[in-house]
Design a protein around this motif. Structure first.
Motif, PDB file in Angstrom:
ATOM      1  N   PHE A 168       0.514  -0.909  -0.064  1.00  0.00           N
ATOM      2  CA  PHE A 168      -0.113   0.085   0.222  1.00  0.00           C
ATOM      3  C   PHE A 168       0.463   1.492   0.362  1.00  0.00           C
ATOM      4  O   PHE A 168       0.333   2.109  -0.693  1.00  0.00           O
ATOM      5  CB  PHE A 168      -0.643  -0.363   1.227  1.00  0.00           C
ATOM      6  CG  PHE A 168      -2.412  -0.968   1.186  1.00  0.00           C
ATOM      7  CD1 PHE A 168      -2.902  -0.962  -0.141  1.00  0.00           C
ATOM      8  CD2 PHE A 168      -2.015  -1.620   1.492  1.00  0.00           C
ATOM      9  CE1 PHE A 168      -3.998  -1.968   0.016  1.00  0.00           C
ATOM     10  CE2 PHE A 168      -3.060  -3.262   1.745  1.00  0.00           C
ATOM     11  CZ  PHE A 168      -4.230  -3.230   0.914  1.00  0.00           C
ATOM     12  N   THR A 169       2.114   1.113   0.724  1.00  0.00           N
ATOM     13  CA  THR A 169       2.768   2.583   0.471  1.00  0.00           C
ATOM     14  C   THR A 169       3.410   2.380  -1.087  1.00  0.00           C
ATOM     15  O   THR A 169       3.070   3.741  -1.110  1.00  0.00           O
ATOM     16  CB  THR A 169       4.016   1.989   1.667  1.00  0.00           C
ATOM     17  OG1 THR A 169       3.619   1.877   2.780  1.00  0.00           O
ATOM     18  CG2 THR A 169       4.774   3.265   1.524  1.00  0.00           C
ATOM     19  N   THR A 170       4.085   1.956  -1.665  1.00  0.00           N
ATOM     20  CA  THR A 170       4.056   2.214  -2.983  1.00  0.00           C
ATOM     21  C   THR A 170       2.621   2.179  -4.305  1.00  0.00           C
ATOM     22  O   THR A 170       3.359   3.087  -4.301  1.00  0.00           O
ATOM     23  CB  THR A 170       4.959   0.008  -3.248  1.00  0.00           C
ATOM     24  OG1 THR A 170       5.509  -0.102  -2.270  1.00  0.00           O
ATOM     25  CG2 THR A 170       5.268   0.373  -4.858  1.00  0.00           C
ATOM     26  N   LEU A 171       1.788   1.459  -3.523  1.00  0.00           N
ATOM     27  CA  LEU A 171       0.340   2.328  -4.424  1.00  0.00           C
ATOM     28  C   LEU A 171      -0.001   3.910  -4.157  1.00  0.00           C
ATOM     29  O   LEU A 171       0.038   4.436  -5.343  1.00  0.00           O
ATOM     30  CB  LEU A 171      -0.811   0.807  -4.009  1.00  0.00           C
ATOM     31  CG  LEU A 171      -2.018   1.899  -4.773  1.00  0.00           C
ATOM     32  CD1 LEU A 171      -1.984   1.516  -5.829  1.00  0.00           C
ATOM     33  CD2 LEU A 171      -2.823   1.169  -4.209  1.00  0.00           C
ATOM     34  N   ILE A 172       0.763   4.383  -2.650  1.00  0.00           N
ATOM     35  CA  ILE A 172       0.224   5.833  -2.536  1.00  0.00           C
ATOM     36  C   ILE A 172       1.565   6.207  -3.133  1.00  0.00           C
ATOM     37  O   ILE A 172       1.212   6.934  -4.282  1.00  0.00           O
ATOM     38  CB  ILE A 172       0.691   5.848  -1.247  1.00  0.00           C
ATOM     39  CG1 ILE A 172      -0.738   5.091  -0.276  1.00  0.00           C
ATOM     40  CG2 ILE A 172       0.916   7.238  -1.025  1.00  0.00           C
ATOM     41  CD1 ILE A 172      -0.806   5.611   0.985  1.00  0.00           C
ATOM     42  N   ALA A 173       2.974   6.189  -3.588  1.00  0.00           N
ATOM     43  CA  ALA A 173       3.873   6.459  -4.192  1.00  0.00           C
ATOM     44  C   ALA A 173       3.642   6.971  -5.496  1.00  0.00           C
ATOM     45  O   ALA A 173       4.038   7.588  -6.132  1.00  0.00           O
ATOM     46  CB  ALA A 173       4.924   5.447  -4.149  1.00  0.00           C
ATOM     47  N   VAL A 174       3.080   5.432  -6.057  1.00  0.00           N
ATOM     48  CA  VAL A 174       2.332   5.375  -7.212  1.00  0.00           C
ATOM     49  C   VAL A 174       1.205   6.658  -7.509  1.00  0.00           C
ATOM     50  O   VAL A 174       1.467   7.251  -8.846  1.00  0.00           O
ATOM     51  CB  VAL A 174       2.324   4.123  -8.106  1.00  0.00           C
ATOM     52  CG1 VAL A 174       1.727   4.656  -9.645  1.00  0.00           C
ATOM     53  CG2 VAL A 174       2.824   3.409  -7.772  1.00  0.00           C
ATOM     54  N   CYS A 175       0.587   7.099  -7.184  1.00  0.00           N
ATOM     55  CA  CYS A 175      -0.539   7.895  -7.481  1.00  0.00           C
ATOM     56  C   CYS A 175       0.075   9.348  -6.995  1.00  0.00           C
ATOM     57  O   CYS A 175      -0.336  10.017  -7.429  1.00  0.00           O
ATOM     58  CB  CYS A 175      -1.772   7.300  -6.332  1.00  0.00           C
ATOM     59  SG  CYS A 175      -2.746   5.890  -5.958  1.00  0.00           S
TER      60      CYS A 175
END
Length: 734
Positions: free
Chosen positions: A247-254
């Motif tokens: 989820f941290t990486t997904l936030i970074a992608v966003c």
């Protein structure tokens, strides 16, 4: 003796002493342990000596009945060379293993795992994958193999996605790390669409595995590790449940895709899975808001943390400080800093006290305001609090000086950085060049560029972009040879690494943040090839403008100008280059360029001529010249001999065809003249690529004339220059 020789850096002599001792009956492993031998060879960057040591150990094992451990230690050598940044040395060990003196020395699956970890570029990782799966001893990949591959190719999201699909096609079950690496690739490319597809697949597989667990809670057998190819399992289990890294990486992608609303929505998904955010998660969330220009929303992350009964970490405060700096909200910055200093650092709870990252963010905040004095004051305050500046601190200070055009302050920061024993990188040298450009000193810019080369630092796209600006501001065409030299270095480095896609350079320095203007400003996001094409367009446009201006200022008699795009041999206004009838002509030599680069070069020259020579043009018209000789770079990349001339013929034919299509599209008549020669296979094939080149060695060759010049007569060139602006080269270039 062996230890003394190793201590003196004489790995070759030490191995010679070991070989002599072995001939006298001594055991090599007793004299020098394998662990110590590999460590010393890594320190000395001596891969061949490491392999020689393992060869000596092999001889001992062949005499006795001991277990052979050649692969283990050779794989260890590859891994440690890779960790030390010695990719070439790791390749040497791998090549030695591929020659396989004994079966126990041949590469195994772990060898390729170690090579993927040591690999520095996407193309090499793909080659290793082909060697692993297509060799005579093809090795079946497992989920760990695919994870190592994904980590090696994460700079190219398309290649990473294809690797993931290949894993599914081979029946390998992905795990949590697989999906996290895919999200990492999406983050590097700022591809939110890929990240959403990854999350959909992840959620679907979690649901399927949960159903399997509920349907078959107990089963007999052992648990395997090959991700879908195991022969026995104790019970179905969930292997790809998302974790906090997911989820941290997904936030970074966003955040990279400038989608802060979706980034904040990820918190709801985390609550649904019962996963608590950590400090990195909150920092990524604040960064996503700050990158979109919503610094107040970034500050609201601090309140979200407090609402959950937690205390914000220093990392989150630093990101919020950077967001306020981007928004130029000095009042909010001071409030955050005061809040951090008021923290009770004597308590047992984690306290967000200012650290080096805090001051780095504050110094970086001085760049938009061009406040060198405040940046220096923050540096002094940082040192007074017992914090040692790191490389980022000095680079931020140089960036502030560059924004202000204070070359003296930038030079002083670089000197202090060297005294502190911090290595300068391409980002720092590029900032120094930028500062010299702002100060109006092209000589200092070139001096900084020379220092960068002397330090062994390779330029990147931003460096070339900055040098082009220096040439434009100085108005001196004599600078262009050095600019093009920098471009060729960047392009050659890209060919050597085979880098395919990245919004940042391989060294990690960001080229730009957004924007897609074609001329004069923001470097576009995208692959390295896209950025190289953009910077070459700008470089050639500046070259064309400088050359045409110099030729126009020289008068009618000096209109004959010779310019070599490949090496910028010089602008000779006095030596008239003549056409076949002896009239002065403007000659453009595109030798050594690719077809697309030659096309851009000619377009930019026509664009410059249209702007400056509307009423007149050289009496001999325009002559476009290309050499049929193969350049050294092309020969090295082709891997052929110097006398074959095949790669040059293919390249020259491609350039000629591309330029012919260009001139036809612009409705500019032209003629061609002979001069070079080309090589063709007897079956008439003119294909390009590795397969075509490999087949050339088995067929008979014959020589054919190759036109080396394309000439646009004065009348046709004049008609083109007088056309209305809407149908000119800029439209064709677009």
């Amino acid at each position: 003796l062996v230890r003394d020789l190793l201590g003196a850096g004489r790995a070759d002599a030490a191995l010679g002493a070991l070989a002599a001792a072995q001939r006298c009956g001594a055991k090599v492993g007793f004299l020098l342990d394998a662990e110590e031998a590999i460590n010393r060879c890594v320190e000395l960057r001596a891969p061949h000596e490491a392999c020689h040591y393992m060869e000596l150990r092999c001889r001992e094992a062949a005499r006795g009945s001991g277990r052979r451990v050649d692969n283990y230690w050779l794989n260890t050598a590859i891994l440690r060379f890779g960790k030390a940044g010695c990719a070439r040395e790791a390749e040497d060990v791998y090549a030695w293993m591929a020659r396989g003196r004994a079966p126990s020395q041949l590469p195994d699956r772990n060898t390729y795992h170690c090579m993927f970890r040591a690999c520095r570029d996407v193309a090499r990782a793909c080659e290793l994958w082909d060697e692993m799966t297509n060799s005579d001893t093809a090795l079946a990949p497992n989920v760990s193999t695919y994870n190592y591959l994904l980590d090696a190719v994460h700079e190219d999201v398309d290649v990473a996605w294809r690797a993931y699909q290949d894993a599914l096609d081979n029946g390998v079950t992905p795990n949590t790390l697989t999906f996290n690496l895919l999200l990492k690739a999406a983050w590097r490319a700022a591809r939110a669409d890929v990240a959403y597809n990854v999350m959909e697949d992840l959620q679907m597989r979690v649901a399927q595995q949960q159903q399997a667990v509920a349907a078959a809670p107990v089963a007999a057998g052992g648990t395997g590790k090959d991700g879908g190819k195991d022969k026995g399992r104790s019970a179905p289990r969930v292997t790809c449940a998302p974790d906090v890294v997911t989820f941290t990486t997904l936030i970074a992608v966003c955040g990279a895709a400038r989608q802060p609303d979706r980034a904040f929505a990820v918190l709801t998904q985390m609550d649904r899975y019962g996963i608590a955010p950590n400090a990195r998660t909150w920092a990524s969330l604040a960064s996503a808001a700050g990158a979109s220009g919503q610094h107040e929303r970034a500050l609201s992350v601090l309140e979200l943390i407090r609402e959950r009964g937690e205390r914000p970490a220093t990392e989150v405060y630093n990101v919020c400080l950077a967001a306020c700096a981007r928004a130029r909200d000095a009042e909010a910055q001071e409030a955050l800093l005061a809040e951090m200093r008021a923290c009770d650092i004597g308590g047992t709870e984690l306290c967000a006290r200012p650290d080096v990252g805090t001051y780095n963010a504050l110094i970086h905040a001085c760049e938009p305001a061009r406040d060198v004095a405040r940046a220096e004051a923050l540096l002094a305050q940082m040192q007074a609090e017992g914090l040692r500046p790191d490389a980022v601190t000095w680079k931020s200070l140089v960036a502030v000086a560059a924004a202000a055009g204070d070359f003296g302050a930038a030079r002083s920061a670089v000197q202090r950085m060297r005294r502190a024993h911090h290595a300068a990188d391409v980002e720092l040298y590029t900032s120094l060049i930028k500062c010299a450009v702002k100060a109006g000193s092209a000589a200092e810019a070139l001096r900084a560029y020379d220092e960068m080369l002397h330090a062994g630092v390779a330029p990147n796209v931003v460096t070339v972009h900055t040098l082009v600006t220096a040439a434009e501001k100085s108005g001196d065409p004599g600078i262009m040879p050095r600019v093009f030299e920098a471009y060729r270095k960047v392009r050659s480095a890209g060919k050597a690494r085979g880098n395919g896609a990245d919004g940042t350079d391989a060294d990690g320095s960001s080229a730009s943040h957004g924007g897609s203007r074609r001329r004069g400003g923001v470097i576009p996001q995208g692959s390295r090839e896209t950025q190289l094409a953009w910077v070459f367009d700008r470089l050639t446009a500046a070259w064309a403008e400088l050359v045409c201006t110099a030729a126009a200022d020289g008068g009618e008699d000096d209109a004959g100008t010779v310019v070599s795009v490949a090496d910028f041999a010089g602008v000779h206004l006095a030596d008239g280059t003549n056409d076949r009838d002896g009239r002065a002509a403007l000659m453009v030599d595109v030798s050594g360029l690719t077809a697309s680069e030659a096309r851009v070069a000619v377009l930019c020259m026509l664009r410059g001529m249209r702007r400056l020579w509307v009423e007149r043009c050289p009496a001999g018209g325009l002559v476009i010249s290309f050499d049929a000789e193969e350049s050294q770079d092309e020969r090295d990349s082709r891997g052929g001999a110097a006398d074959e001339g095949i790669g040059a013929a293919e390249a020259a034919g491609t350039v000629r065809g591309e330029l012919a299509r260009l001139l036809h599209a612009l409705d500019v008549p032209f003629s061609v003249s002979g001069g070079g020669r080309r090589t063709r296979s007897s079956d008439g094939g003119g294909g390009s690529g590795r397969r075509a080149r490999e087949s050339f060695g088995n067929v008979r060759r014959k020589r054919a004339a190759l036109p080396s010049q394309m000439m646009v007569p004065e009348e046709a060139l004049m008609r083109f220059l007088r056309k209305a602006g809407g149908s000119g080269p800029s439209v064709a270039c677009k």
